[in-house]
Design a protein around this motif. Sequence first.
Motif, mmCIF file in Angstrom:
data_model
loop_
_atom_site.group_PDB
_atom_site.id
_atom_site.type_symbol
_atom_site.label_atom_id
_atom_site.label_comp_id
_atom_site.label_asym_id
_atom_site.label_seq_id
_atom_site.Cartn_x
_atom_site.Cartn_y
_atom_site.Cartn_z
ATOM 1 N N LEU A 47 128.716 39.062 41.820
ATOM 2 C CA LEU A 47 129.767 38.332 40.757
ATOM 3 C C LEU A 47 131.174 38.826 41.239
ATOM 4 N N TYR A 48 132.088 37.836 41.323
ATOM 5 C CA TYR A 48 133.446 38.339 41.831
ATOM 6 C C TYR A 48 134.705 37.690 41.128
ATOM 7 N N ASP A 49 135.500 38.746 40.783
ATOM 8 C CA ASP A 49 136.673 38.034 39.878
ATOM 9 C C ASP A 49 137.751 37.532 41.042
ATOM 10 N N LEU A 50 138.070 36.348 41.196
ATOM 11 C CA LEU A 50 139.125 35.924 42.073
ATOM 12 C C LEU A 50 140.457 35.932 41.759
ATOM 13 N N THR A 51 140.735 36.770 40.703
ATOM 14 C CA THR A 51 142.042 36.762 40.236
ATOM 15 C C THR A 51 142.300 38.395 40.572
ATOM 16 N N ALA A 52 141.011 39.305 41.145
ATOM 17 C CA ALA A 52 141.568 40.478 41.475
ATOM 18 C C ALA A 52 142.337 40.625 42.680
ATOM 19 N N PRO A 53 143.394 41.661 42.583
ATOM 20 C CA PRO A 53 144.145 41.694 43.748
ATOM 21 C C PRO A 53 143.548 41.744 45.283
ATOM 22 N N GLU A 54 142.369 41.992 45.259
ATOM 23 C CA GLU A 54 141.651 41.999 46.740
ATOM 24 C C GLU A 54 141.497 40.573 47.177
ATOM 25 N N ALA A 55 141.043 39.969 46.075
ATOM 26 C CA ALA A 55 140.974 38.416 46.314
ATOM 27 C C ALA A 55 141.990 37.680 46.593
ATOM 28 N N VAL A 56 143.108 37.734 45.965
ATOM 29 C CA VAL A 56 144.147 37.257 45.909
ATOM 30 C C VAL A 56 145.014 37.466 47.117
ATOM 31 N N LYS A 57 144.910 38.650 47.751
ATOM 32 C CA LYS A 57 145.663 39.337 48.738
ATOM 33 C C LYS A 57 145.410 38.403 50.071
ATOM 34 N N THR A 58 144.160 38.091 50.211
ATOM 35 C CA THR A 58 143.526 37.293 51.466
ATOM 36 C C THR A 58 143.920 35.777 51.679
ATOM 37 N N GLY A 59 143.958 35.300 50.270
ATOM 38 C CA GLY A 59 144.169 33.806 49.978
ATOM 39 C C GLY A 59 142.942 33.070 50.503
ATOM 40 N N GLU A 60 141.701 33.493 50.634
ATOM 41 C CA GLU A 60 140.475 32.932 51.276
ATOM 42 C C GLU A 60 139.998 32.066 50.163
ATOM 43 N N ALA A 61 140.109 32.708 49.051
ATOM 44 C CA ALA A 61 139.163 31.733 47.722
ATOM 45 C C ALA A 61 140.349 30.400 47.465
ATOM 46 N N ALA A 62 141.586 30.686 47.692
ATOM 47 C CA ALA A 62 142.354 29.606 47.421
ATOM 48 C C ALA A 62 142.225 28.699 48.548
ATOM 49 N N ALA A 63 141.936 28.969 49.856
ATOM 50 C CA ALA A 63 141.701 27.925 50.800
ATOM 51 C C ALA A 63 140.121 27.533 50.942
ATOM 52 N N GLY A 64 139.238 28.165 49.914
ATOM 53 C CA GLY A 64 138.078 27.830 49.793
ATOM 54 C C GLY A 64 137.552 26.957 48.805
ATOM 55 N N ILE A 65 137.015 27.885 47.816
ATOM 56 C CA ILE A 65 136.609 27.227 46.451
ATOM 57 C C ILE A 65 137.578 26.372 45.787
ATOM 58 N N THR A 66 138.829 26.832 45.540
ATOM 59 C CA THR A 66 139.982 26.526 45.028
ATOM 60 C C THR A 66 140.374 24.921 45.332
#
Length: 254
Positions: A47-66
């Motif tokens: 499980l992954y918290d997409l609001t965590a600094p590590e996830a936000v830093k890369t922007g990959e979730a924003a370009a992916g599931i979001t």
Amino acid sequence: MLSYQHLYHAGNAADVHKHAALASALAYLTRKPKPLSYIETHAGRGLYDLTAPEAVKTGEAAAGITRLRAAFPEAHPYLQALARNPDHYPGSPALAHALLRPTDTLHLAELHPQEHAHLRQNLRAPNVHVYKQNGLEMAQSLCPPTPRRGLMLVDPSYEVKTEYEVLPKFLSTLARKWNVGVLMLWYPILTSQPHTPMLADLKTRFPDALTHEVAFPPARDGHRMVGSGLFVVNPPYGLQTELAALSALFKKAA
């Protein structure tokens, strides 16, 4: 590789491709009441918290599931798995657990100490077995599993370049030991195309397997991943049709 942590990349476009395909395969396999085995060689933390600094830093979730979530039909099993984990993004172990039944058995390997500890905490259930072990070695020792019917997901980080060379032989060995198992291998499509020799080797060994790739824009300037691939031995009935729909979804969202 013990330096790799998927939190930086969770929910990226490759995850969406891989997880949507996995959800479709598991949805088909669970139509029959017979129990099955699910094996994962590189499980991560689950499980992954997409609001965590590590996830936000890369922007990959924003370009992916979001970006891609709204393009999926409401009835897609991938969205069903997401709905069962509303506070976190489910990696493939949590997604599989959400879609499988108490009568099914999950075997999950993760060698990274921190990720392994998270995985044990995040997926606590009687039918889930977590191993702090090299995933390929775990798979070799388990196969053929009980129950024999089932699916294995192999999705290493590919930070160790020799993985491209090792995986075709690994899948060949597994297919001989577990000839009824669905073997699903994920690979990144990078600008340098390091997957090309591996894929050619796999197609020679498994001429009847299913290959599926999607392309997407880099998540940020200089990001080398521009697509995602899946190689599936013994694909479930109907998976090719589901993957064609997934291709159309990615093209529409491009």
